[in-house]
Design a protein around this motif. Structure first.
Motif, PDB file in Angstrom:
ATOM      1  N   ASN A 110       0.942  -1.078  -0.132  1.00  0.00           N
ATOM      2  CA  ASN A 110       0.106  -0.055  -0.017  1.00  0.00           C
ATOM      3  C   ASN A 110       0.942   1.423  -0.027  1.00  0.00           C
ATOM      4  O   ASN A 110       2.068   1.040  -0.298  1.00  0.00           O
ATOM      5  CB  ASN A 110      -0.985  -0.082   1.066  1.00  0.00           C
ATOM      6  N   GLU A 111       0.402   2.421   0.196  1.00  0.00           N
ATOM      7  CA  GLU A 111       0.916   3.511   0.161  1.00  0.00           C
ATOM      8  C   GLU A 111       2.005   3.786   1.300  1.00  0.00           C
ATOM      9  O   GLU A 111       3.014   4.426   1.196  1.00  0.00           O
ATOM     10  CB  GLU A 111       0.081   4.805   0.199  1.00  0.00           C
ATOM     11  N   ASN A 112       1.527   3.157   2.279  1.00  0.00           N
ATOM     12  CA  ASN A 112       2.764   2.723   3.461  1.00  0.00           C
ATOM     13  C   ASN A 112       3.780   2.042   3.256  1.00  0.00           C
ATOM     14  O   ASN A 112       4.755   1.823   4.278  1.00  0.00           O
ATOM     15  CB  ASN A 112       1.887   2.864   4.827  1.00  0.00           C
ATOM     16  N   GLY A 113       3.816   1.552   2.079  1.00  0.00           N
ATOM     17  CA  GLY A 113       4.896   0.422   1.997  1.00  0.00           C
ATOM     18  C   GLY A 113       4.718  -0.733   2.832  1.00  0.00           C
ATOM     19  O   GLY A 113       5.616  -1.674   2.893  1.00  0.00           O
TER      20      GLY A 113
END
Length: 478
Positions: A110-113
């Motif tokens: 996701n966008e948080n890795g």
């Protein structure tokens, strides 16, 4: 009164002429009967409300009959639920299962890795380890992995057709990985031409830690880059897992196989049996599979209500007794009688076994790891086959002996692997001797030290080819 009567009265008051004819008309008018008001007919008062009530009841029953009709017409068909609108919140694989909850992870960060990972509780759908799923959810507890309940879950059916399903192959690979924090399935692919499932699994907490598996669709072979423990190589673990899973699914359908754990030479198998089964028969069938692996010397089978432990020697003894019973039923009583083997001196036998192992492990002076008395494994077998069994010699080879010195660039030969050594019975301390049969002895001793921990060491001795042979050594963790 009507107007005519009023006129007559007024005429009378004004003393107008009032004839006898007029008087008769007045009297006739006064004596005329009053008209009754027109009333509705009595039956209509009852019929109209009754008809309305009957019409209402008919409407209600017709509605109930309409609601029940699909179940009647489609009896036996499963109800299907429509997926919520929009894309699923998680698409991935079931990588762990505990009671009624499952861990689902996705392979896209996701966008948080982070890789999506959620424990879903109270799962009612028929979901298995290794299933590919799509999940819709609402609120989740903030953690990693997150936790919550699934609003809707769908199992994705694999389009690939093979003797071993994608779920079966992936489940075996997942069960044999024990040291990953969160498992992420990065690839599952059927190589049809080669007849193999290719599987890649990585650790969400350590991106550089991953394992790959190549599993034949007929279960005949397995290879893997995943590490090995002291008893089973990674590929052997998957192969054993597949064999146990197939045995239980085919012959003991009321049992839920939950994988196994390996520590040293002890295998622990976890089962959840919902119904009544012949546990002795199942343990015997499992032993026939497990003890095909020379590195396993004992196993514990954990059922829902009890645990059963069997060693290799006990399994072999049961098989020998079974074979003996079958053979004896075909022979006369005179043919069954054989001479009993000579009674051994147990302490002398133990000294002989220890001396044999010491002779193997003795190294040359100046080359601290090279064997002093043997240049090949064949020489060891030929020299000690009257003292140690082939399986015990193989165990010594696998555990302590290598064909190159891993600490130097010395010449080819046999070398000792630098380890802490084996745990053996101490003849200076008390030990126990049992004789399960005329041709077997069992010598045990409890040992507690920093090297081995608290264990029970078991020497299994059997009479073979006119010699008392050390069959194997078992260790039970206490």
């Amino acid at each position: 009164m009507d107007q005519k009567l009023k006129d007559l009265r007024e005429t009378y008051r004004n003393q107008t002429s009032f004839t006898n004819h007029d008087r008769k008309q007045v009297l006739a008018k006064l004596n005329e009967p009053k008209r009754k008001e027109k009333q509705p007919m009595f039956p209509l008062k009852v019929i109209i409300p009754l008809a309305a009530a009957l019409l209402l009841m008919f409407t209600i029953f017709a509605s109930l009959a309409t609601d029940d009709s699909p179940n009647t017409a489609n009896e036996g068909e499963e109800e299907t639920t429509t997926a919520p609108e929009g894309n699923p919140d998680v698409e991935g694989y079931v990588v762990e299962e505990e009671d009624t909850r499952i861990l689902v992870t996705g392979s896209e960060q996701n966008e948080n890795g982070q890789y999506p990972a959620t424990w879903y509780s109270d799962v009612e759908e028929d979901v298995q380890l290794g299933d590919e799923v799509r999940v819709w959810h609402s609120d989740l507890a903030e953690s990693y992995p997150s936790q919550g309940e699934a609003d809707h879950l769908e199992v994705v059916e694999s389009s690939e057709q093979s003797d071993m399903s994608q779920q079966e192959a992936l489940a075996s690979a997942l069960r044999t990985i024990e040291d990953y924090t969160v498992k992420v399935v990065s690839n599952v692919e059927l190589l049809s031409e080669d007849g193999f499932w290719s599987i890649n699994i990585q650790d969400a907490g350590m991106e550089d830690q991953s394992a790959s598996f190549s599993i034949a669709v007929d279960g005949s072979s397995v290879s893997t880059t995943y590490g090995e423990n002291q008893s089973l190589r990674g590929a052997e673990q998957v192969q054993l897992d597949l064999s146990l899973s197939q045995l239980i699914n085919d012959d003991y359908s009321s049992v839920n196989y939950q994988g196994f754990e390996v520590e040293e030479q002890m295998l622990t198998i976890n089962l959840d049996n919902a119904g009544s089964i012949d546990q002795d028969a199942l343990v015997d069938d499992i032993g026939n599979i497990v003890f095909e692996y020379d590195s396993i010397e004992a196993m514990t089978v954990n059922f829902s209500d009890q645990s059963m432990t069997v060693s290799r020697s006990e399994q072999n003894q049961d098989e020998s007794e079974s074979n003996s019973d079958e053979s004896s039923s075909e022979q006369s009583e005179s043919e069954e009688q054989t001479d009993s083997p000579p009674e051994p001196n147990i302490e002398d036998l133990l000294n002989e076994y220890h001396a044999a192992e010491d002779r193997i492990m003795e190294t040359e002076e100046g080359e601290s790891h090279r064997l002093a008395h043997y240049d090949s494994k064949e020489e060891i077998v030929n020299d000690l086959n009257d003292t140690l069994s082939q399986s015990h010699i193989d165990y010594l080879f696998e555990t302590f002996i290598v064909e190159e010195d891993i600490t130097s660039d010395a010449s080819e030969g046999l070398y000792i692997r630098p380890t802490g050594g084996d745990t053996r019975i101490n003849l200076g301390e008390d030990y126990q001797v049992e004789q399960p049969s005329d041709t077997t002895y069992r010598v045990t001793q409890e040992i507690d030290n920093e090297l081995s921990g608290h264990v029970r060491v078991i020497y299994n001795i059997s009479y073979q080819d006119d010699n008392w042979i050390l069959e194997n050594v078992d260790y039970e963790q206490l």
